[in-house]
Design a protein around this motif. Structure first.
Motif, PDB file in Angstrom:
ATOM      1  N   GLY A 139      40.553  38.143  45.953  1.00 30.44           N
ATOM      2  CA  GLY A 139      41.727  38.988  45.742  1.00 30.44           C
ATOM      3  C   GLY A 139      42.327  39.419  47.055  1.00 30.44           C
ATOM      4  N   TRP A 140      43.023  40.551  47.021  1.00 29.59           N
ATOM      5  CA  TRP A 140      43.739  41.062  48.192  1.00 29.59           C
ATOM      6  C   TRP A 140      43.107  42.359  48.668  1.00 29.59           C
ATOM      7  CZ3 TRP A 140      48.643  40.553  44.792  1.00 29.59           C
ATOM      8  CH2 TRP A 140      48.983  39.199  44.666  1.00 29.59           C
ATOM      9  N   GLN A 141      43.194  42.582  49.974  1.00 28.42           N
ATOM     10  CA  GLN A 141      42.608  43.772  50.580  1.00 28.42           C
ATOM     11  C   GLN A 141      43.645  44.883  50.717  1.00 28.42           C
ATOM     12  OE1 GLN A 141      39.356  43.628  50.833  1.00 28.42           O
ATOM     13  NE2 GLN A 141      39.438  41.448  50.237  1.00 28.42           N
ATOM     14  N   VAL A 142      43.164  46.081  50.981  1.00 30.00           N
ATOM     15  CA  VAL A 142      44.034  47.251  51.129  1.00 30.00           C
ATOM     16  C   VAL A 142      44.833  47.150  52.422  1.00 30.00           C
ATOM     17  CG1 VAL A 142      44.083  49.767  51.313  1.00 30.00           C
ATOM     18  CG2 VAL A 142      42.427  48.657  49.802  1.00 30.00           C
ATOM     19  N   ASP A 143      46.110  47.514  52.345  1.00 24.64           N
ATOM     20  CA  ASP A 143      46.986  47.504  53.517  1.00 24.64           C
ATOM     21  C   ASP A 143      46.503  48.555  54.515  1.00 24.64           C
ATOM     22  OD1 ASP A 143      49.022  47.597  55.380  1.00 24.64           O
ATOM     23  OD2 ASP A 143      50.638  47.560  53.913  1.00 24.64           O
ATOM     24  N   PRO A 144      46.144  48.165  55.740  1.00 25.77           N
ATOM     25  CA  PRO A 144      45.661  49.146  56.721  1.00 25.77           C
ATOM     26  C   PRO A 144      46.720  50.173  57.115  1.00 25.77           C
ATOM     27  CG  PRO A 144      46.013  47.002  57.762  1.00 25.77           C
ATOM     28  CD  PRO A 144      46.167  46.787  56.288  1.00 25.77           C
ATOM     29  N   LYS A 145      47.993  49.863  56.877  1.00 22.48           N
ATOM     30  CA  LYS A 145      49.068  50.792  57.224  1.00 22.48           C
ATOM     31  C   LYS A 145      49.498  51.663  56.046  1.00 22.48           C
ATOM     32  CE  LYS A 145      50.937  47.761  60.830  1.00 22.48           C
ATOM     33  NZ  LYS A 145      52.135  47.037  61.323  1.00 22.48           N
ATOM     34  N   ASP A 146      49.073  51.309  54.848  1.00 20.53           N
ATOM     35  CA  ASP A 146      49.400  52.086  53.654  1.00 20.53           C
ATOM     36  C   ASP A 146      48.275  51.891  52.650  1.00 20.53           C
ATOM     37  OD1 ASP A 146      50.382  53.357  51.442  1.00 20.53           O
ATOM     38  OD2 ASP A 146      52.299  52.297  51.378  1.00 20.53           O
ATOM     39  N   ASN A 147      47.337  52.846  52.615  1.00 18.57           N
ATOM     40  CA  ASN A 147      46.141  52.666  51.791  1.00 18.57           C
ATOM     41  C   ASN A 147      46.393  52.830  50.302  1.00 18.57           C
ATOM     42  OD1 ASN A 147      46.460  55.424  51.547  1.00 18.57           O
ATOM     43  ND2 ASN A 147      44.652  55.954  52.745  1.00 18.57           N
ATOM     44  N   THR A 148      47.664  52.973  49.900  1.00 16.38           N
ATOM     45  CA  THR A 148      47.995  53.020  48.474  1.00 16.38           C
ATOM     46  C   THR A 148      48.445  51.653  47.957  1.00 16.38           C
ATOM     47  OG1 THR A 148      50.320  53.643  48.868  1.00 16.38           O
ATOM     48  CG2 THR A 148      48.698  55.416  48.702  1.00 16.38           C
ATOM     49  N   LYS A 149      48.497  50.649  48.844  1.00 14.32           N
ATOM     50  CA  LYS A 149      48.960  49.332  48.449  1.00 14.32           C
ATOM     51  C   LYS A 149      47.996  48.263  48.984  1.00 14.32           C
ATOM     52  CE  LYS A 149      53.855  50.682  48.482  1.00 14.32           C
ATOM     53  NZ  LYS A 149      55.192  50.424  49.071  1.00 14.32           N
ATOM     54  N   LEU A 392      40.578  50.214  46.469  1.00 13.01           N
ATOM     55  CA  LEU A 392      39.580  49.410  47.174  1.00 13.01           C
ATOM     56  C   LEU A 392      39.984  47.954  47.314  1.00 13.01           C
ATOM     57  CD1 LEU A 392      36.362  50.756  45.395  1.00 13.01           C
ATOM     58  CD2 LEU A 392      37.519  51.665  47.417  1.00 13.01           C
ATOM     59  N   GLY A 393      40.950  47.493  46.540  1.00 16.36           N
ATOM     60  CA  GLY A 393      41.367  46.094  46.579  1.00 16.36           C
ATOM     61  C   GLY A 393      42.058  45.726  45.279  1.00 16.36           C
ATOM     62  N   GLN A 394      42.475  44.480  45.179  1.00 15.12           N
ATOM     63  CA  GLN A 394      43.154  44.008  43.968  1.00 15.12           C
ATOM     64  C   GLN A 394      42.729  42.587  43.655  1.00 15.12           C
ATOM     65  OE1 GLN A 394      47.442  44.214  44.121  1.00 15.12           O
ATOM     66  NE2 GLN A 394      47.694  43.586  41.998  1.00 15.12           N
ATOM     67  N   ILE A 395      42.412  42.338  42.397  1.00 15.84           N
ATOM     68  CA  ILE A 395      42.044  41.003  41.947  1.00 15.84           C
ATOM     69  C   ILE A 395      43.321  40.172  41.790  1.00 15.84           C
ATOM     70  CG2 ILE A 395      40.966  39.660  40.110  1.00 15.84           C
ATOM     71  CD1 ILE A 395      39.287  42.122  39.454  1.00 15.84           C
ATOM     72  N   ALA A 396      43.378  39.039  42.468  1.00 19.93           N
ATOM     73  CA  ALA A 396      44.518  38.131  42.362  1.00 19.93           C
ATOM     74  C   ALA A 396      44.195  37.027  41.358  1.00 19.93           C
ATOM     75  CB  ALA A 396      44.851  37.532  43.725  1.00 19.93           C
ATOM     76  N   VAL A 397      45.229  36.394  40.849  1.00 26.66           N
ATOM     77  CA  VAL A 397      45.050  35.296  39.893  1.00 26.66           C
ATOM     78  C   VAL A 397      45.865  34.094  40.345  1.00 26.66           C
ATOM     79  CG1 VAL A 397      44.591  36.802  37.919  1.00 26.66           C
ATOM     80  CG2 VAL A 397      46.950  36.156  38.450  1.00 26.66           C
ATOM     81  N   ALA A 398      45.569  32.937  39.740  1.00 27.49           N
ATOM     82  CA  ALA A 398      46.280  31.696  40.054  1.00 27.49           C
ATOM     83  C   ALA A 398      46.829  31.105  38.766  1.00 27.49           C
ATOM     84  CB  ALA A 398      45.345  30.699  40.729  1.00 27.49           C
ATOM     85  N   SER A 399      47.968  30.436  38.881  1.00 28.22           N
ATOM     86  CA  SER A 399      48.575  29.735  37.753  1.00 28.22           C
ATOM     87  C   SER A 399      48.855  28.297  38.153  1.00 28.22           C
ATOM     88  CB  SER A 399      49.876  30.420  37.323  1.00 28.22           C
ATOM     89  OG  SER A 399      49.627  31.721  36.826  1.00 28.22           O
ATOM     90  N   PHE A 400      48.892  27.409  37.161  1.00 25.44           N
ATOM     91  CA  PHE A 400      49.108  25.989  37.409  1.00 25.44           C
ATOM     92  C   PHE A 400      50.173  25.457  36.464  1.00 25.44           C
ATOM     93  CE2 PHE A 400      44.850  26.990  38.777  1.00 25.44           C
ATOM     94  CZ  PHE A 400      44.753  26.356  40.005  1.00 25.44           C
ATOM     95  N   SER A 401      50.972  24.530  36.974  1.00 27.53           N
ATOM     96  CA  SER A 401      52.028  23.931  36.150  1.00 27.53           C
ATOM     97  C   SER A 401      51.446  23.123  35.003  1.00 27.53           C
ATOM     98  CB  SER A 401      52.935  23.050  37.027  1.00 27.53           C
ATOM     99  OG  SER A 401      52.159  22.069  37.725  1.00 27.53           O
ATOM    100  N   ASN A 402      50.273  22.534  35.212  1.00 28.07           N
ATOM    101  CA  ASN A 402      49.599  21.781  34.161  1.00 28.07           C
ATOM    102  C   ASN A 402      48.137  22.190  34.131  1.00 28.07           C
ATOM    103  OD1 ASN A 402      48.819  19.893  32.215  1.00 28.07           O
ATOM    104  ND2 ASN A 402      48.499  18.293  33.741  1.00 28.07           N
ATOM    105  N   PRO A 403      47.831  23.335  33.503  1.00 25.47           N
ATOM    106  CA  PRO A 403      46.440  23.800  33.499  1.00 25.47           C
ATOM    107  C   PRO A 403      45.483  22.837  32.810  1.00 25.47           C
ATOM    108  CG  PRO A 403      47.798  25.103  31.995  1.00 25.47           C
ATOM    109  CD  PRO A 403      48.731  24.273  32.811  1.00 25.47           C
TER     110      PRO A 403
END
Length: 485
Positions: A139-149, A392-403
């Protein structure tokens, strides 16, 4: 004759393949996030005995269709029903997540990214969010300049239970407010009386809690009041200005760490009884006055003169070292209504707004993690015993044109192929394509047992029919061989 034998063999082979797929589907009927597969057949190359001819006007001959003999069947495709969502199973486990949508979780094993629909997660020794096989959830980590994003960059392992996340930093109090009602008929608050007490709690930047003991008395005018500080105590209820030498009996002295403080225009200097430890505060300066409208009883302002503009009084601590910040004590919600000669004052940390009370500036002690939560967008928040909630972080996801083009790797994992579309290494927010996360729920297998049993029956009959072709062709060959007898 031989063609029918080999056609029957090919029929047996493809029906056996279909039964293998059905068996795998049924075996995984309770596998988390499993996607059932289906098999389709196609006919094989034809042997042309006679090609097609068109009509001949010169000879009057009509056209003839081609004469072709098929050579059996082949497996055309084995396709997983990737986009068909399985049933939902409630677990109430905060680590279990279901995707409502067509996206995939991204996990990394051995440096390679894989994709899965199974959201039965946990944590490893390092506090990393993982799947049962040990692959890290990305996933994605917390923005060091804005800990709310979070920063939507290249995905990386999400760490939840780490030494840095186990604690929440303390914050010094900057805002408090006093609410309630001062009854001008209350004999306890007249000038020279004991006064109406209100305790204002606040934190320093180290997370230590203190209480400023306030006393409200009526001024010479019935709608004007003074506010004084009688003492400031620590979390144990002892005055911060007194220090014992630990002897028996103890001898008290002024605490050199706390010299003096100012409040409402008055500078307070402490004095101490060395025997009893009792602290006396002596103030110098001109006190700010709380004024109320004599007609409506509503708060008018703080200050002298007919038009006071202040709303709060500042408490400024002088300490060595000084972990305190200036605390603004807001009195604007206090009223002066008649209430049977009884006054009531309460103090709370935070700021007060026209729409209600906010925790802004309330401060807090150092916090310990008590749990975490995951919202519908995949953002993970730590919960702490000081009331703090930290991203603490955010879970990212992936999508595919032909899953359906993804390649199953086992362990509920899929890998991208040339026909599935590629993963860009970043992924996206699950809500960007209309999806969401559901926590405490797992997506179960999408295997439909009724459909699988029906396919099993037709597959068995197909296999049986092809076996009859072989036995019948064998009988015909036997009759041919017996001609010479």
């Amino acid at each position: 004759m031989m063609r029918s034998l080999y056609s029957g063999v090919s029929g047996l082979r493809v029906h056996q393949t279909k039964m293998d797929v059905i068996g795998n589907n049924i075996a995984n009927v309770n596998t988390v996030g499993f996607k059932a597969s289906s098999v389709t057949f196609s006919d094989v190359f034809y042997q042309t005995i006679q090609s097609a001819t068109g009509p001949n006007a010169a000879t009057g001959a009509g056209g003839q269709n081609a004469k072709q003999i098929g050579l059996g069947a082949n497996v055309a495709s084995i396709v997983a029903s990737i986009t068909q969502t399985g049933g939902s199973q409630r677990t109430d486990n905060p680590y279990d997540i279901m995707i409502a949508g067509d996206s995939f979780f991204i996990v990394n094993s051995g440096g390679t990214n894989y994709f899965t629909k199974a959201g039965n997660f946990g944590t490893d020794e390092d506090g990393t969010l993982t799947i049962p096989s040990g692959a890290a959830v990305m996933g994605w980590q917390v923005d060091p300049k804005d800990n709310t994003k979070t920063v939507a960059g290249t995905v990386s392992p999400i760490k939840i239970v780490t030494p840095a996340n186990l604690y929440s930093e303390p914050q010094a109090t900057t805002n408090t407010y006093v609410s309630g009602n001062i009854d001008y008929k209350d004999t306890q608050i007249v000038a020279g009386a004991s006064g109406k007490a209100a305790n204002v709690e606040f934190f320093d930047s180290l997370g230590q809690k203190y209480t400023a003991k306030l006393k409200v008395n009526q001024n010479a005018v019935t709608n004007e009041y003074t506010v004084a500080v009688t003492d400031i105590t620590d979390a144990t209820g002892k005055s911060i200005f007194a220090k014992s030498n630990g002897a028996t009996p103890p001898v008290y002295a002024l605490n050199p760490a706390f010299t003096n403080f100012t409040f409402g225009g008055i500078t307070y200097n402490p004095a101490i009884n060395t025997t009893t430890g009792e602290v006396t505060l002596t103030g110098t300066g001109t006190a700010d006055i709380l004024q109320f409208d004599a007609t409506s009883g509503k708060f008018k302002g703080i200050g002298t003169g007919p038009n006071p503009t202040g709303k709060g009084l500042n408490l400024v601590m002088n300490a060595t070292p000084n972990p305190f910040k200036t605390v603004n004590i807001d009195f604007s919600s206090v009223t002066m209504y008649e209430s049977g000669g009884t006054s009531k004052l309460e103090a709370d940390m935070g700021s007060i707004t026209p729409t209600g009370v906010s925790s802004l500036g309330s401060g807090r002690k150092a916090g310990h993690m008590t749990g975490f939560s995951i919202d519908t967008n995949g953002k993970i928040y730590g919960k702490y015993d000081n009331g703090d909630n930290r991203l603490l972080g955010q879970i990212a996801v992936a999508s595919f044109s032909n899953p359906a083009g993804l390649e199953a790797k086992g362990g509920n994992l899929f890998a991208e192929t040339q026909n599935s579309g590629s993963f860009d290494g970043v992924g996206h927010d699950v809500s960007s394509d209309g999806g969401s996360f559901i926590t405490g729920v797992l997506e179960m297998s999408n295997v439909d047992l009724s459909a699988q049993f029906t396919d099993m029956i037709t597959t068995q009959r197909g296999f049986q029919a092809n076996s009859r072709i072989i036995t019948t062709s064998d009988s015909m060959l036997e009759e041919l061989i017996n001609l010479k007898r």
